[in-house]
Design a protein around this motif. Structure first.
Motif, PDB file in Angstrom:
ATOM      1  N   THR A 208     -31.711   3.027   7.132  1.00 37.97           N
ATOM      2  CA  THR A 208     -33.061   2.504   7.355  1.00 37.97           C
ATOM      3  C   THR A 208     -33.714   3.362   8.430  1.00 37.97           C
ATOM      4  O   THR A 208     -33.199   3.449   9.553  1.00 37.97           O
ATOM      5  N   LEU A 209     -34.805   4.000   8.047  1.00 34.95           N
ATOM      6  CA  LEU A 209     -35.541   4.829   9.006  1.00 34.95           C
ATOM      7  C   LEU A 209     -36.663   3.993   9.600  1.00 34.95           C
ATOM      8  O   LEU A 209     -37.518   3.499   8.861  1.00 34.95           O
ATOM      9  N   VAL A 210     -36.641   3.827  10.903  1.00 36.76           N
ATOM     10  CA  VAL A 210     -37.747   3.157  11.594  1.00 36.76           C
ATOM     11  C   VAL A 210     -38.563   4.275  12.221  1.00 36.76           C
ATOM     12  O   VAL A 210     -38.146   4.889  13.204  1.00 36.76           O
ATOM     13  N   ARG A 211     -39.700   4.572  11.596  1.00 33.28           N
ATOM     14  CA  ARG A 211     -40.435   5.789  11.959  1.00 33.28           C
ATOM     15  C   ARG A 211     -41.573   5.512  12.928  1.00 33.28           C
ATOM     16  O   ARG A 211     -42.318   4.551  12.748  1.00 33.28           O
ATOM     17  N   ARG A 212     -41.729   6.389  13.911  1.00 34.82           N
ATOM     18  CA  ARG A 212     -42.870   6.265  14.843  1.00 34.82           C
ATOM     19  C   ARG A 212     -44.172   6.507  14.060  1.00 34.82           C
ATOM     20  O   ARG A 212     -44.195   7.257  13.092  1.00 34.82           O
ATOM     21  N   VAL A 222     -52.862   4.066  16.634  1.00 37.23           N
ATOM     22  CA  VAL A 222     -51.650   3.486  16.059  1.00 37.23           C
ATOM     23  C   VAL A 222     -52.023   2.091  15.559  1.00 37.23           C
ATOM     24  O   VAL A 222     -52.585   1.288  16.302  1.00 37.23           O
ATOM     25  N   THR A 223     -51.761   1.811  14.292  1.00 43.80           N
ATOM     26  CA  THR A 223     -52.167   0.529  13.702  1.00 43.80           C
ATOM     27  C   THR A 223     -51.100  -0.529  13.934  1.00 43.80           C
ATOM     28  O   THR A 223     -49.908  -0.248  13.841  1.00 43.80           O
ATOM     29  N   ASP A 224     -51.553  -1.741  14.214  1.00 44.21           N
ATOM     30  CA  ASP A 224     -50.595  -2.820  14.475  1.00 44.21           C
ATOM     31  C   ASP A 224     -50.084  -3.381  13.145  1.00 44.21           C
ATOM     32  O   ASP A 224     -50.599  -4.368  12.614  1.00 44.21           O
ATOM     33  N   SER A 225     -49.091  -2.712  12.599  1.00 44.93           N
ATOM     34  CA  SER A 225     -48.546  -3.119  11.307  1.00 44.93           C
ATOM     35  C   SER A 225     -47.171  -2.484  11.140  1.00 44.93           C
ATOM     36  O   SER A 225     -46.889  -1.454  11.763  1.00 44.93           O
ATOM     37  N   LYS A 253     -42.662   2.397   8.851  1.00 46.62           N
ATOM     38  CA  LYS A 253     -43.423   3.005   9.953  1.00 46.62           C
ATOM     39  C   LYS A 253     -43.827   1.886  10.907  1.00 46.62           C
ATOM     40  O   LYS A 253     -44.373   0.867  10.453  1.00 46.62           O
ATOM     41  N   VAL A 254     -43.570   2.085  12.200  1.00 44.45           N
ATOM     42  CA  VAL A 254     -43.876   1.022  13.178  1.00 44.45           C
ATOM     43  C   VAL A 254     -44.844   1.549  14.245  1.00 44.45           C
ATOM     44  O   VAL A 254     -44.902   2.756  14.482  1.00 44.45           O
ATOM     45  N   PRO A 255     -45.605   0.620  14.870  1.00 45.05           N
ATOM     46  CA  PRO A 255     -46.618   1.067  15.845  1.00 45.05           C
ATOM     47  C   PRO A 255     -46.007   1.586  17.148  1.00 45.05           C
ATOM     48  O   PRO A 255     -45.992   0.895  18.159  1.00 45.05           O
ATOM     49  N   SER A 256     -45.496   2.777  17.118  1.00 49.29           N
ATOM     50  CA  SER A 256     -44.897   3.392  18.307  1.00 49.29           C
ATOM     51  C   SER A 256     -45.179   4.886  18.258  1.00 49.29           C
ATOM     52  O   SER A 256     -45.385   5.448  17.173  1.00 49.29           O
ATOM     53  N   ARG A 257     -45.177   5.512  19.431  1.00 53.89           N
ATOM     54  CA  ARG A 257     -45.357   6.967  19.494  1.00 53.89           C
ATOM     55  C   ARG A 257     -44.102   7.669  19.993  1.00 53.89           C
ATOM     56  O   ARG A 257     -44.089   8.872  20.159  1.00 53.89           O
ATOM     57  N   MET A 258     -43.089   6.921  20.304  1.00 56.74           N
ATOM     58  CA  MET A 258     -41.994   7.489  21.086  1.00 56.74           C
ATOM     59  C   MET A 258     -41.000   8.313  20.260  1.00 56.74           C
ATOM     60  O   MET A 258     -40.958   9.507  20.361  1.00 56.74           O
TER      61      MET A 258
END
Ligand SMILES: NC(=O)c1ccc[n+]([C@@H]2O[C@H](COP(=O)([O-])OP(=O)(O)OC[C@H]3O[C@@H](n4cnc5c(N)ncnc54)[C@H](OP(=O)(O)O)[C@@H]3O)[C@@H](O)[C@H]2O)c1
Length: 385
Positions: A208-212, A222-225, A253-258
Motif C-alpha cells: 500500500t503506497l501512501v503518497r504525498r 494540497v486538497t483535504d482528501s 494520495k494523502v494531504p501531505s508534502r513530506m
C-alpha cells in the motif's frame, strides 16, 4: 501551505569533517575548474527541465568533477529567474525565446543537446516523449527519462526502467532508459534484498503506497482528501525489472508534502524469518536506513532539513523498525520514501552505467561520496535510535 527552507551545511559539516574527493558540497557551478586533460575525459551532461527533480540533478552534477554540466533548460523565464540562476548554471531556452534573452543565456536547448554526451531529461510529466522525438532522436543523443514518462504504448520513451539495486548492469551502453519513480525505486530497494535472500519462500507481496500530495517546494494547494488510484502504474513499473514477483499494489494520495509511506506485507509459504534476520539484511543495504523512534514522515523530513542535508533530502528509504512486525507467515514492513531525494543518486548511478560503463560497486562508491549517503544514514539512525 508551502513550507520554504534554505538548507545550510553548518550542521552537516560539523558531522562530516573529512575532505570530499569528488567536489565541494556547497558550491554550485556548472563548470568546475579543471585541467585540460581532465576536460577531455569529462562527460558532458545537460539537464533538460529545472523543476523539483531538475534542480536537484543540476546541483549534484555540478559537484561531480568527472561530469561537465553544460547547463540547464528553462522554459518559463523572466529577468528575475535569470538573475537568480545566472551565477549557478549556464541557461538554455527554447529557440523562440533565445533572441529575446540572448545577452543572458548560453544558447538554445537544441544547441545544448547537440553539445552533450547525455541528456538528463527532467521535464514535467509526459513532456519527455516530445523532447525525445524533437531533439534526442534526431541528434542521436542518449537520454535518461524520469518516472513520469511512459514505458509502454504510443508515447513510450524507453524499453527499460532502471533500479540500481536490480538492473544497473543492463543499462550499460543503452541509448534511452527511464529512471523509476520515487515509489517504484523505493519498492525495488526493499523487494530485491528479500527476493535474493528468500526467493521462492515468498508467496506474494501486497504493497500500500501512501503518497504525498505535493512536494515542499510546490506552490500548488494540497486538497483535504484521501484519493485512491484506480490503476496504479507502480505495480507494472516494478514488474518491469522484477518480473517474477507476485506483487499487488494499491496507492492512496494523502494531504501531505513530506514523504511517501509504504506498507509492504510479505507472505511466506511457511514461517516468516525473525525480525532480527530482516533487520540484519537491510542494515547492509546502500541507501536504506533503519530508524526506531520517528513518529511520522514529517519527523524524518524536518530532521533532514535541520541537519542541513542538501535540499532537505535524505536520498534514501527509511525502514521504521518500531512498526516492523512478524506474525506467523507474514512480515509487515513500513518504510518512508524520500520522494524528491531518492531518485537523484539513482540518476547518478544510471548515468555511470549508461555512458561510463562502470561496474556497479565502483559507481556506488562514487555516488555515496557525492551524496554522502552512508554518512547521512548513520546520522539519521543515531538521531532516531
Ligand atoms: N517531484 C518528485 O517528487 C518526483 C520524484 C520522482 C520522479 N519525478 C518525475 O520527475 C519528472 C519531473 O518532475 P518534477 O517534480 O521535477 O516536475 P516539476 O517540478 O513540475 O518541474 C517540471 C519542469 O519541467 C519544465 N518543462 C516544461 N516543459 C518542458 C519540456 N518540454 N522539456 C523539459 N522540461 C520542461 C518546467 O520548466 P519551467 O519551470 O522552466 O517552465 C518545470 O520546471 C516527472 O516525470 C516526475 O514524475 C518526480
Amino acid at each position: 501551505m508551502c513550507i520554504s527552507f534554505s538548507p545550510t551545511y553548518k550542521n552537516l559539516i560539523e558531522y562530516f569533517d573529512s575532505p570530499d574527493p569528488i567536489g565541494s558540497t556547497t558550491v554550485y557551478k556548472s563548470k568546475p575548474s579543471v585541467s585540460y586533460s581532465m576536460v577531455k575525459q569529462m562527460a558532458k551532461v545537460f539537464v533538460n527541465g529545472y523543476g523539483n527533480i531538475g534542480r536537484r540533478l543540476a546541483s549534484a552534477l555540478s559537484r561531480d568533477n568527472e561530469i561537465s554540466l553544460l547547463g540547464i533548460a528553462k522554459y518559463t523565464i523572466d529577468e528575475q529567474i535569470l538573475k537568480d540562476l545566472k551565477n549557478k548554471f549556464d541557461i538554455y531556452v527554447p529557440e523562440n525565446l533565445a533572441l529575446k534573452y540572448k545577452s543572458s543565456i548560453a544558447g538554445s536547448i537544441e544547441e545544448a543537446v547537440s553539445a552533450s554526451d547525455l541528456v538528463l531529461d527532467a521535464a514535467k510529466e509526459g513532456e519527455g516523449y516530445s523532447n525525445k522525438i524533437r531533439f534526442y532522436q534526431p541528434l542521436r543523443k542518449p537520454a535518461i527519462f524520469q518516472g513520469g514518462e511512459e514505458r509502454h504504448g504510443d508515447r513510450a520513451v524507453a524499453k527499460m526502467i532502471h533500479n540500481s539495486r536490480v538492473n544497473y548492469d543492463e543499462a550499460s551502453g543503452k541509448q534511452y532508459v527511464i529512471q523509476g519513480s520515487c515509489n517504484v525505486s523505493g519498492m525495488g530497494k526493499v523487494m530485491q534484498p528479500l527476493m535474493e535472500s528468500f526467493g521462492d519462500e515468498i508467496q506474494r507481496y501486497d504493497v500500500t503506497l501512501v503518497r504525498r500530495w505535493a512536494d515542499l517546494e510546490d506552490s500548488k494547494e494540497v486538497t483535504d482528501s484521501i484519493q485512491w488510484d484506480k490503476n496504479p502504474h507502480h505495480q507494472e513499473d516494478v514488474k518491469d525489472f522484477i518480473p517474477y514477483a507476485n506483487l499487488y499494489v494499491e496507492a492512496f494520495k494523502v494531504p501531505s508534502r513530506m514523504m511517501h509511506l509504504h506498507q509492504m506485507i510479505v507472505r511466506f509459504r511457511s514461517k516468516a524469518p525473525t525480525r532480527d534476520r530482516i533487520l540484519d539484511l537491510f542494515n547492509k543495504e546502500f541507501a536504506v536506513a533503519i530508524l526506531n523512534s520517528a513518529k511520522g514522515t514529517a519527523d524524518v523530513r524536518m530532521k533532514a532539513i535541520e541537519l542541513g542535508f542538501e535540499h532537505g533530502d535524505t536520498n534514501m528509504v527509511h525502514i521504521h523498525q518500531d512498526v516492523l512486525r512478524v506474525q506467523e507467515e507474514t512480515l509487515k514492513i513500513v518504510y518512508s520514501d524520500d520522494q524528491t531525494g531518492l531518485v537523484i543518486p539513482e540518476n547518478h548511478l544510471l548515468l555511470q552505467s549508461m555512458i561510463l560503463r562502470r561496474p556497479r560497486s565502483e559507481a556506488v562508491k562514487r555516488t555515496d561520496k557525492l551524496f554522502r549517503i552512508s554518512d547521512k544514514k548513520r546520522l539519521l539512525e543515531r538521531e532516531f535510535a
